[in-house]
Design an enzyme around this catalytic site. Structure first.
Site, short mmCIF file in Angstrom:
data_model
loop_
_atom_site.label_atom_id
_atom_site.label_comp_id
_atom_site.label_asym_id
_atom_site.label_seq_id
_atom_site.Cartn_x
_atom_site.Cartn_y
_atom_site.Cartn_z
N CYS A 9 0.81 -1.22 0.00
CA CYS A 9 0.00 0.00 0.00
C CYS A 9 0.85 1.27 0.00
O CYS A 9 0.53 2.24 -0.70
CB CYS A 9 -0.94 0.00 1.20
SG CYS A 9 -0.18 -0.47 2.76
N HIS B 169 -2.67 6.52 4.44
CA HIS B 169 -1.21 6.56 4.62
C HIS B 169 -0.67 7.90 4.12
O HIS B 169 -1.11 8.42 3.09
CB HIS B 169 -0.53 5.44 3.84
CG HIS B 169 -0.73 4.07 4.40
ND1 HIS B 169 -1.43 3.82 5.57
CD2 HIS B 169 -0.31 2.85 3.95
CE1 HIS B 169 -1.42 2.52 5.80
NE2 HIS B 169 -0.75 1.90 4.84
#
Length: 344
Positions: A130, A242
Site C-alpha cells: 500500500c 497513509h
C-alpha cells in the site's frame, strides 16, 4: 458478455472494499462471488445494492471464473493462486507472496500498465504494498521528466494497513485512555493510541523492517531498478490513510513549479499545495477518495537537483482494492482477456 469475478478474502477490510469499488465503478461483471474461509461461510457482505453470501474457498470450482481478486494473505495466496490460475482465471493478488517473482508482473496502472501483458506466464498479477503504490504514482511523472537518482521516504501509515483487529485496538486503547482503564497491546508491539511505532512487519538482519524492504524492491521493480531508495516506515494512530514525506534527488534540474504542473497533469495525482495554514492534505480528509494527493512541494537546498513533497492516499483503496480493480479494468480495456463462454 460480462465477466465472472471472484473475491477471495471478501470479509476482510480490503475484500469488502474491493466489492464496494467493483460496484461503484460498474465493473462489467455478470456474476460476482464472495469467498472466504470455512468459518465465514454464510456471512453476508454488500456488493452495491445486493447482498452476497460468503462461499467457502476450499470447495469452490473456479473453472468458469474469469478474474479472481485475492486478498486473503500470503499463505492462502501461495497455495491457491496457482490452482486458480490453472483453472483459467487471472489472479490479481494483494498479498506480498508474488510481488518479487520475476514471472509475475507487479502493477500500478498509472505507472507501468504495459507490463500487465506479462501475466500470461503464471496467470497471476501482483498488487504492490500500500505504501509503495501511492509513492510510485507520485514519482512516475517526475522520473519521466528529470530522471530520479535517489528517494528517501518516511511513511506515516494508518492502522487499517494491519487489518480490522488493529483498527479495533486503536479504538479500544483510545477509549481506555479517557476512561483510565488498562491499555492492552495485542496487534502492535507497543501501544498505538497517542503514540507512534517505528516498526512495521518483521525486522531483518540489516536493521530495516520487511515493510521498508518492500518499498525499496517494489519501487525498483515498478519504476526503475537504478533508483536508489531508502525508507523508514512508521505506524501512526490514524484509522485510514497513509501519508509519506518524500525527498527526491534528480539527474536533471526540476523546479517545484515544474513539478507541481507535472503532477497536476499526471493520472492518479491531485495537487493541493497552498503555502498557508490548512493549504495541504491530511489523511482524515481524503478517506474514500481514489487519488494520490500531493502537497508541500518544495526544492531541497541540500542537493544539486532535489525536491521534497508530502503525499497522502487511502491505503484501502489506491493502496489495495482500487489498484486491483484498476488492474482488472486494464486487462479488459487492453483486450488481454475475454469472458469464458458459459455453458448452454
Amino acid at each position: 458478455m460480462g465477466y465472472k469475478v471472484a473475491v477471495v478474502g471478501a470479509t476482510g477490510n480490503v475484500g469488502r472494499e474491493m466489492l464496494n469499488i467493483l460496484a461503484e465503478r460498474a465493473f462489467p461483471a455478470d456474476e460476482m462471488v464472495a469467498l472466504a474461509s470455512q468459518r465465514s461461510q454464510g456471512v453476508e457482505v454488500s456488493y452495491g445494492d445486493k447482498i452476497l453470501k460468503i462461499k467457502t474457498l476450499d470447495h469452490y470450482d473456479f473453472s468458469d471464473v474469469d478474474i479472481c481478486l485475492m486478498s486473503a494473505g500470503s499463505a492462502v495466496s501461495k497455495e491457491w493462486s496457482p490452482k486458480i490460475a490453472a483453472s483459467g482465471a487471472v489472479v490479481i493478488d494483494n498479498s506480498s507472496c508474488w510481488r518479487m517473482d520475476a514471472d509475475v508482473p507487479l502493477i500500478v496502472p498509472e505507472v507501468n500498465a504495459d507490463a500487465i501483458a506479462g501475466f500470461r506466464k503464471k496467470g497471476i498479477i501482483a498488487n504492490p504494498n500500500c505504501s509503495t503504490a501511492q509513492l510510485v504514482v507520485a514519482l512516475k511523472p517526475l522520473h519521466d521528466k528529470a530522471k530520479i537518482k535517489r528517494v528517501v521516504v518516511s511513511t506515516y501509515q494508518s492502522v487499517s494497513g494491519a487489518g480490522k483487529a488493529a483498527m479495533d485496538e486503536l479504538f479500544a486503547q483510545t477509549k481506555a485512555v479517557y476512561t483510565v482503564e488498562e491499555i492492552e497491546a495485542k496487534n502492535f508491539p507497543k501501544r498505538i493510541a497517542f503514540n507512534l511505532i517505528p516498526h512495521i512487519d518483521a525486522f531483518m538482519d540489516d536493521g530495516f523492517t520487511k515493510e521498508e524492504w518492500k518499498m525499496v524492491v517494489e519501487t525498483k521493480k515498478i519504476l526503475d531498478p537504478k533508483i536508489k531508495v531508502v525508507a523508514t516506515c512508521v505506524r501512526v494512530p490514524v484509522f485510514i490513510g497513509h501519508s509519506e514525506a518524500v525527498n527526491i534527488e534528480f539527474e536533471q534540474p526540476l523546479s517545484a513549479d515544474e513539478a507541481r504542473e507535472l503532477l497536476r497533469n499526471a493520472p492518479g495525482c491531485l495537487v493541493i499545495d497552498k503555502r498557508e495554514a490548512g493549504g495541504y492534505v491530511t489523511p482524515y480528509e481524503w478517506v474514500g477518495e481514489d487519488a494520490t494527493y500531493i502537497s508541500r512541494v518544495r526544492e531541497d537546498p541540500t542537493v544539486d537537483s532535489g525536491l521534497v513533497l508530502w503525499c497522502v492516499s487511502d491505503n484501502l483503496r489506491k493502496g489495495a482494492a482500487l489498484n486491483a480493480v484498476q488492474i482488472a479494468e486494464s486487462l479488459i480495456n487492453r483486450k488481454l482477456i475475454s469472458a469464458k463462454k458459459k455453458a448452454a
